[in-house]
Design a protein around this motif. Structure first.
Motif, PDB file in Angstrom:
ATOM      1  N   MET A   1      39.288 -66.588 -98.256  1.00 29.78           N
ATOM      2  CA  MET A   1      39.293 -66.384 -97.009  1.00 29.78           C
ATOM      3  C   MET A   1      37.927 -66.677 -96.243  1.00 29.78           C
ATOM      4  N   ASN A   2      37.776 -67.396 -95.309  1.00 29.99           N
ATOM      5  CA  ASN A   2      36.522 -67.690 -94.576  1.00 29.99           C
ATOM      6  C   ASN A   2      36.784 -67.464 -93.117  1.00 29.99           C
ATOM      7  N   ILE A   3      36.502 -66.081 -92.712  1.00 25.17           N
ATOM      8  CA  ILE A   3      36.350 -65.732 -91.435  1.00 25.17           C
ATOM      9  C   ILE A   3      35.504 -66.326 -90.415  1.00 25.17           C
ATOM     10  N   GLU A   4      35.774 -67.117 -89.393  1.00 25.53           N
ATOM     11  CA  GLU A   4      34.848 -67.549 -88.607  1.00 25.53           C
ATOM     12  C   GLU A   4      34.953 -66.613 -87.265  1.00 25.53           C
ATOM     13  N   TYR A   5      33.619 -66.474 -86.585  1.00 25.63           N
ATOM     14  CA  TYR A   5      33.742 -65.861 -85.312  1.00 25.63           C
ATOM     15  C   TYR A   5      33.364 -66.625 -84.263  1.00 25.63           C
ATOM     16  N   LYS A   6      33.658 -66.652 -82.983  1.00 28.05           N
ATOM     17  CA  LYS A   6      33.722 -67.423 -81.955  1.00 28.05           C
ATOM     18  C   LYS A   6      33.271 -66.789 -80.485  1.00 28.05           C
ATOM     19  N   ASN A   7      32.314 -67.127 -79.756  1.00 22.66           N
ATOM     20  CA  ASN A   7      32.258 -66.751 -78.339  1.00 22.66           C
ATOM     21  C   ASN A   7      32.723 -67.590 -77.430  1.00 22.66           C
ATOM     22  N   MET A   8      34.282 -67.327 -77.269  1.00 22.22           N
ATOM     23  CA  MET A   8      34.914 -68.274 -76.490  1.00 22.22           C
ATOM     24  C   MET A   8      35.796 -67.598 -75.354  1.00 22.22           C
ATOM     25  N   HIS A   9      36.494 -68.321 -74.475  1.00 22.08           N
ATOM     26  CA  HIS A   9      37.321 -67.655 -73.413  1.00 22.08           C
ATOM     27  C   HIS A   9      38.680 -68.290 -73.409  1.00 22.08           C
ATOM     28  N   ASP A  10      38.933 -69.538 -74.145  1.00 17.43           N
ATOM     29  CA  ASP A  10      40.226 -70.222 -73.933  1.00 17.43           C
ATOM     30  C   ASP A  10      41.001 -70.150 -75.128  1.00 17.43           C
ATOM     31  N   PHE A  11      42.238 -69.698 -74.823  1.00 20.47           N
ATOM     32  CA  PHE A  11      43.174 -69.187 -75.934  1.00 20.47           C
ATOM     33  C   PHE A  11      44.633 -70.000 -75.516  1.00 20.47           C
ATOM     34  N   LYS A  42      34.159 -61.044 -68.929  1.00 22.87           N
ATOM     35  CA  LYS A  42      32.456 -61.599 -69.055  1.00 22.87           C
ATOM     36  C   LYS A  42      32.438 -62.045 -70.511  1.00 22.87           C
ATOM     37  N   THR A  43      32.643 -61.302 -71.665  1.00 21.41           N
ATOM     38  CA  THR A  43      32.337 -61.493 -72.832  1.00 21.41           C
ATOM     39  C   THR A  43      33.454 -61.358 -73.701  1.00 21.41           C
ATOM     40  N   VAL A  44      33.954 -62.519 -74.512  1.00 22.37           N
ATOM     41  CA  VAL A  44      35.164 -62.460 -75.699  1.00 22.37           C
ATOM     42  C   VAL A  44      34.444 -62.885 -76.978  1.00 22.37           C
ATOM     43  N   TYR A  45      34.651 -62.241 -77.820  1.00 18.25           N
ATOM     44  CA  TYR A  45      34.520 -62.762 -79.116  1.00 18.25           C
ATOM     45  C   TYR A  45      35.861 -62.859 -80.199  1.00 18.25           C
ATOM     46  N   SER A  46      36.030 -63.761 -80.812  1.00 17.06           N
ATOM     47  CA  SER A  46      37.079 -63.886 -81.315  1.00 17.06           C
ATOM     48  C   SER A  46      36.945 -64.176 -83.076  1.00 17.06           C
ATOM     49  N   ALA A  47      38.067 -63.736 -83.719  1.00 16.37           N
ATOM     50  CA  ALA A  47      37.626 -64.111 -85.200  1.00 16.37           C
ATOM     51  C   ALA A  47      39.062 -64.952 -85.679  1.00 16.37           C
ATOM     52  N   LYS A  52      44.249 -69.715 -87.517  1.00 13.12           N
ATOM     53  CA  LYS A  52      44.989 -68.479 -86.990  1.00 13.12           C
ATOM     54  C   LYS A  52      43.983 -67.804 -86.312  1.00 13.12           C
ATOM     55  N   LEU A  53      44.070 -67.317 -84.911  1.00 13.22           N
ATOM     56  CA  LEU A  53      43.536 -66.067 -84.436  1.00 13.22           C
ATOM     57  C   LEU A  53      44.072 -64.963 -84.996  1.00 13.22           C
ATOM     58  N   ILE A  54      42.826 -64.016 -85.539  1.00  7.50           N
ATOM     59  CA  ILE A  54      43.237 -62.929 -86.077  1.00  7.50           C
ATOM     60  C   ILE A  54      42.534 -61.426 -85.613  1.00  7.50           C
ATOM     61  N   GLY A  55      41.671 -61.684 -84.749  1.00  6.48           N
ATOM     62  CA  GLY A  55      41.058 -60.594 -83.845  1.00  6.48           C
ATOM     63  C   GLY A  55      40.356 -60.936 -82.758  1.00  6.48           C
ATOM     64  N   GLY A  84      37.159 -55.959 -87.520  1.00  9.82           N
ATOM     65  CA  GLY A  84      36.885 -54.929 -86.295  1.00  9.82           C
ATOM     66  C   GLY A  84      35.497 -54.556 -86.420  1.00  9.82           C
ATOM     67  N   ARG A  85      34.782 -54.279 -87.316  1.00  9.45           N
ATOM     68  CA  ARG A  85      33.443 -53.657 -87.404  1.00  9.45           C
ATOM     69  C   ARG A  85      32.433 -54.998 -86.768  1.00  9.45           C
ATOM     70  N   THR A  86      32.855 -56.293 -87.422  1.00  8.53           N
ATOM     71  CA  THR A  86      32.100 -57.269 -87.257  1.00  8.53           C
ATOM     72  C   THR A  86      32.051 -57.686 -85.593  1.00  8.53           C
ATOM     73  N   LEU A  87      33.336 -57.537 -85.067  1.00  5.95           N
ATOM     74  CA  LEU A  87      33.467 -57.768 -83.645  1.00  5.95           C
ATOM     75  C   LEU A  87      32.773 -56.712 -82.882  1.00  5.95           C
ATOM     76  N   VAL A  88      32.681 -55.443 -83.295  1.00  8.61           N
ATOM     77  CA  VAL A  88      32.002 -54.350 -82.611  1.00  8.61           C
ATOM     78  C   VAL A  88      30.718 -54.675 -82.569  1.00  8.61           C
ATOM     79  N   ALA A  89      30.053 -55.224 -83.743  1.00 14.52           N
ATOM     80  CA  ALA A  89      28.662 -55.488 -83.969  1.00 14.52           C
ATOM     81  C   ALA A  89      28.141 -56.690 -82.934  1.00 14.52           C
TER      82      ALA A  89
END
Length: 134
Positions: A1-11, A42-47, A52-55, A84-89
């Protein structure tokens, strides 16, 4: 599993509907509204796990002092994998110069937020006017 984090607003509606309903949030029944809401935060981070959007974590702010985390949700299949911890960080880093980051936590999530550095207020209570049932 390779989780990628993005700063984006379009879903897409489907991505948001699936994620929000995976955690049994009633707002998932309004995916068309969620699409607009994500664009307005203002700010959206996604995992993501592949496609697949998982967080996600979403915050509003006043531009200099206060930020408010409105959504933090992680697909239950990915609980315990530090998503969740990564998103909070990411939010804490993004708002590191701000004086306050606030969140309204459900009681069963208090320990998670405490472990992320938040403190429970002894003199304040969240209040709502809502038609959502969760």
């Amino acid at each position: 599993m390779n989780i990628e984090y993005k700063n984006m607003h379009d879903f897409t509606e489907k991505e948001l509907e699936r994620l929000f309903l995976s955690v049994e949030w009633s707002s998932g029944h309004f995916p068309e509204k969620l699409v607009i809401a994500m664009k307005n935060f203002k700010t959206v981070y996604s995992a993501w796990d592949g496609e697949k959007l998982i967080g996600m974590i979403c915050a509003m702010d006043d531009g200099i002092m206060n930020a408010y985390v409105h959504y933090l949700l992680v697909d239950p299949e990915y609980h315990g994998k530090t998503v969740g911890r990564t998103l909070v960080a990411k939010i804490k880093e993004h708002y590191s110069e701000y004086l306050r980051i606030a969140v309204i936590a459900y009681d069963e999530e208090l320990n998670f937020y405490k472990e992320c550095g938040f403190e429970k207020s002894n003199d304040a209570s969240p209040m709502f006017i809502t038609s959502l049932w969760t």
